[in-house]
Design an enzyme around this catalytic site. Structure first.
Site, PDB file in Angstrom:
ATOM      1  N   TYR A 151      15.586  98.703  26.988  1.00  0.00           N
ATOM      2  CA  TYR A 151      15.408  98.625  28.441  1.00  0.00           C
ATOM      3  C   TYR A 151      15.779  99.969  29.038  1.00  0.00           C
ATOM      4  O   TYR A 151      16.828 100.533  28.708  1.00  0.00           O
ATOM      5  CB  TYR A 151      16.307  97.522  29.012  1.00  0.00           C
ATOM      6  CG  TYR A 151      16.278  97.392  30.526  1.00  0.00           C
ATOM      7  CD1 TYR A 151      17.382  97.744  31.290  1.00  0.00           C
ATOM      8  CD2 TYR A 151      15.160  96.907  31.187  1.00  0.00           C
ATOM      9  CE1 TYR A 151      17.382  97.614  32.666  1.00  0.00           C
ATOM     10  CE2 TYR A 151      15.143  96.776  32.571  1.00  0.00           C
ATOM     11  CZ  TYR A 151      16.257  97.130  33.307  1.00  0.00           C
ATOM     12  OH  TYR A 151      16.241  97.004  34.677  1.00  0.00           O
ATOM     13  N   ASP A 246      18.232 107.547  25.873  1.00  0.00           N
ATOM     14  CA  ASP A 246      18.687 106.855  27.080  1.00  0.00           C
ATOM     15  C   ASP A 246      20.134 106.409  26.825  1.00  0.00           C
ATOM     16  O   ASP A 246      20.374 105.387  26.197  1.00  0.00           O
ATOM     17  CB  ASP A 246      17.783 105.660  27.380  1.00  0.00           C
ATOM     18  CG  ASP A 246      18.252 104.919  28.620  1.00  0.00           C
ATOM     19  OD1 ASP A 246      17.560 103.976  29.047  1.00  0.00           O
ATOM     20  OD2 ASP A 246      19.328 105.273  29.154  1.00  0.00           O
ATOM     21  N   LYS A 274      26.062 104.493  34.850  1.00  0.00           N
ATOM     22  CA  LYS A 274      27.223 103.633  34.629  1.00  0.00           C
ATOM     23  C   LYS A 274      28.552 104.381  34.614  1.00  0.00           C
ATOM     24  O   LYS A 274      29.124 104.696  35.649  1.00  0.00           O
ATOM     25  CB  LYS A 274      27.007 102.831  33.342  1.00  0.00           C
ATOM     26  CG  LYS A 274      25.785 101.880  33.426  1.00  0.00           C
ATOM     27  CD  LYS A 274      25.587 101.105  32.162  1.00  0.00           C
ATOM     28  CE  LYS A 274      24.258 100.400  32.115  1.00  0.00           C
ATOM     29  NZ  LYS A 274      24.257  99.094  32.790  1.00  0.00           N
TER      30      LYS A 274
HETATM   31  P1  KE4 Z   1      20.300 100.809  36.388  1.00  0.00           P
HETATM   32  O1  KE4 Z   1      19.046 101.139  37.145  1.00  0.00           O
HETATM   33  O2  KE4 Z   1      20.548  99.311  36.276  1.00  0.00           O
HETATM   34  O3  KE4 Z   1      21.524 101.595  36.878  1.00  0.00           O
HETATM   35  O4  KE4 Z   1      20.108 101.362  34.882  1.00  0.00           O
HETATM   36  C1  KE4 Z   1      18.991 100.938  34.137  1.00  0.00           C
HETATM   37  C2  KE4 Z   1      19.292 101.073  32.662  1.00  0.00           C
HETATM   38  C3  KE4 Z   1      18.720 102.120  31.962  1.00  0.00           C
HETATM   39  N1  KE4 Z   1      18.964 102.295  30.642  1.00  0.00           N
HETATM   40  C4  KE4 Z   1      19.791 101.453  29.977  1.00  0.00           C
HETATM   41  C5  KE4 Z   1      20.035 101.691  28.516  1.00  0.00           C
HETATM   42  C6  KE4 Z   1      20.409 100.361  30.642  1.00  0.00           C
HETATM   43  O5  KE4 Z   1      21.221  99.528  29.948  1.00  0.00           O
HETATM   44  C7  KE4 Z   1      20.158 100.169  32.012  1.00  0.00           C
HETATM   45  C8  KE4 Z   1      20.760  99.017  32.786  1.00  0.00           C
HETATM   46  N2  KE4 Z   1      21.519  98.078  32.023  1.00  0.00           N
HETATM   47  C9  KE4 Z   1      21.549  96.745  32.566  1.00  0.00           C
HETATM   48  C10 KE4 Z   1      22.363  95.870  31.585  1.00  0.00           C
HETATM   49  N3  KE4 Z   1      21.708  95.731  30.333  1.00  0.00           N
HETATM   50  C11 KE4 Z   1      22.089  96.683  33.941  1.00  0.00           C
HETATM   51  C12 KE4 Z   1      22.463  95.313  34.429  1.00  0.00           C
HETATM   52  C13 KE4 Z   1      21.416  94.741  35.331  1.00  0.00           C
HETATM   53  O6  KE4 Z   1      20.203  94.958  35.099  1.00  0.00           O
HETATM   54  O7  KE4 Z   1      21.836  94.048  36.276  1.00  0.00           O
END
Ligand code: KE4
Length: 434
Positions: A151, A246, A274
């Site tokens: 993701y 990523d 994060k």
């Molecule tokens: P954000 O746009 O949510 O800050 O980041 C996206 C993203 C990009 N790359 C990786 C590897 C990520 O894990 C994420 C976001 N992680 C999720 C949890 N697996 C955020 C939680 C959510 O979607 O509410």
């Protein structure tokens, strides 16, 4: 002492969440929070501190989500909070350069092997959007390779149906995403270097690069097989394509320099998020200076953001990295997390459950399966129903796990041996009842 399930009331959570569902789609600001894949109502939080969260009914939980990664030093760390109080007095956003951006940028550049220059944004999604545009701008090529189950935020080109088979032309995963946006997104199974080689062979000179989670957290916890990252480094160099890690989730968690430091494989570009925001909205992308120099206004590739680099978020990030760079940090994180995963394996054995666990530093996972999980297909074959029951049982005993099998678990510097012992005691009760 494990919280008894009879004392666990969630009346206020239910009231607030019921009202929320009339105000916001699904009652949440992000889908995974809705507990759709584990059932039951989500818990409405009231306060977080250290390794703990309290809900609106006053129940306390040991937290293994840590707001999905940022809380690696423990929630609301006093040094971060004090620094934020001081910064607040000077305002919340300048919309103009601030010295704080230099400070955090230097820390990121000093820490992450691939990063010679960095751009701050406001989320991991923005970071991945920006870096993909940059990869295409720098190479003049349009196709990208991503991996099933990885993701990279919710931008259209990443919401690709992770089809079966070796090479899948992207089919949109969500309505509203035109096929034209995802037709250049190729997918392959994680840890399958041969599938990647086949994609490059079938699409010579048209692939801008490969994007992956160097340790997967979005299919549950899946580490790279030996040689996988090195293989991707070689194949991308061979075809003049870029390699992008990523590290939004793994950055400053797997090691201070991220998975690329831990595994000794340096990509061309990296995304972060994060942890570097310390709980405030920050994302970033960075890498080789010759590539980053293409980013406006230094170069022609456009990307912008009103609140990018704002002083509050920079402050929280700076203070968090100051805490993490102290000697012994990652040994402590590794030790406490290994105690948890070793303990879960032991408890499973004692209760006749079949689980596989994984852990690197402060990131871990557990599947109800006897097989080793190498990719998303394997993860999907684990016992998801058993995971649901396990999640609910742990929740009732004051242990807050990610509400999906396809998420990783996170520990922090605030988690103690006693917290782990309490978690394992609860796990033993729950696994005995499955
Ligand atoms: P954000 O746009 O949510 O800050 O980041 C996206 C993203 C990009 N790359 C990786 C590897 C990520 O894990 C994420 C976001 N992680 C999720 C949890 N697996 C955020 C939680 C959510 O979607 O509410």
């Amino acid at each position: 002492m494990v919280t008894t399930t009879s004392s666990w009331k969630t009346t206020k959570s239910e009231e607030i969440f019921t009202a929320a569902q009339k105000l916001m789609p699904g009652g949440v600001s992000s889908p995974v929070r809705a507990f759709k894949s584990v059932g039951g109502q989500p818990i409405v939080f009231d306060q977080v501190k250290g390794a703990y969260i309290w809900d609106v009914d006053g129940n306390q939980y040991i937290d293994y989500v840590g707001t999905w990664g940022p809380a690696i030093c423990g929630h609301a760390h006093p040094e971060v909070i004090v620094a934020l109080h001081d910064a607040l007095g000077k305002g919340t956003s300048f919309g103009a350069p601030s010295a704080l951006e230099n400070v955090l940028a230097q820390k990121v550049i000093d820490a992450v092997p691939s990063i010679e220059m960095v751009r701050f944004v406001n989320s991991g999604t923005e970071a991945c959007m920006g870096v993909l545009r940059l990869m295409r701008a720098f190479t003049g090529r349009d196709k990208i390779i991503k991996f099933e189950g990885c993701y990279h935020g919710h931008a259209d080109m990443f919401l690709v149906k992770a089809g079966s088979g070796v090479a899948t032309l992207g089919l949109p995963d969500s309505p509203g995403v035109p096929k034209s946006t995802t037709r250049d997104t190729l997918t392959a199974p994680y840890n399958d270097i041969e599938a990647v080689k086949a994609l490059f062979k079938d699409n010579p000179d048209t692939i801008a690069g490969v994007i992956l989670e160097p340790v997967v957290g979005n299919s549950g916890f899946i580490p790279p097989d030996t040689g996988f990252l090195e293989g991707l480094r070689e194949i991308t160099k061979e075809y003049g394509a870029l390699l992008m890690f990523d590290e939004v989730m793994t950055g400053f968690r797997i090691a201070y320099g991220g998975a690329q430091e831990k595994f000794g494989v340096t990509p061309d570009l990296t995304t972060l998020g994060k942890v570097i925001g310390g709980g405030l909205p920050v994302g970033a992308y960075g890498g080789r200076e010759d590539i980053m120099s293409m980013v406006a206004p230094a170069g022609p590739m456009y990307q912008a953001g009103t609140l990018s680099g704002n002083p509050l978020a920079m402050t929280a990030g700076i203070e968090t990295l100051k805490l993490l760079e102290k000697p012994g940090t990652y040994e402590q994180l590794d030790k406490i997390t290994k105690k948890l995963t070793d303990g879960l394996l032991q408890v499973a054995k004692e209760t006749g459950q079949t689980v596989s666990t994984g852990q690197i530093s402060a990131m871990f996972g557990m599947f109800f399966t006897g097989e080793t999980v190498h990719n998303y297909e394997d993860a999907k074959k684990s016992d998801l129903t058993k995971f649901q029951s396990f999640h609910r049982g742990m929740l009732e005993r004051g242990i807050y796990l990610a509400p999906s099998q396809f998420e990783a678990g996170f520990t922090s510097l605030a988690h103690t041996e006693e917290d782990i012992d309490r978690t394992l005691a609860a796990a033993k009760e729950v696994m005995s009842s499955l």
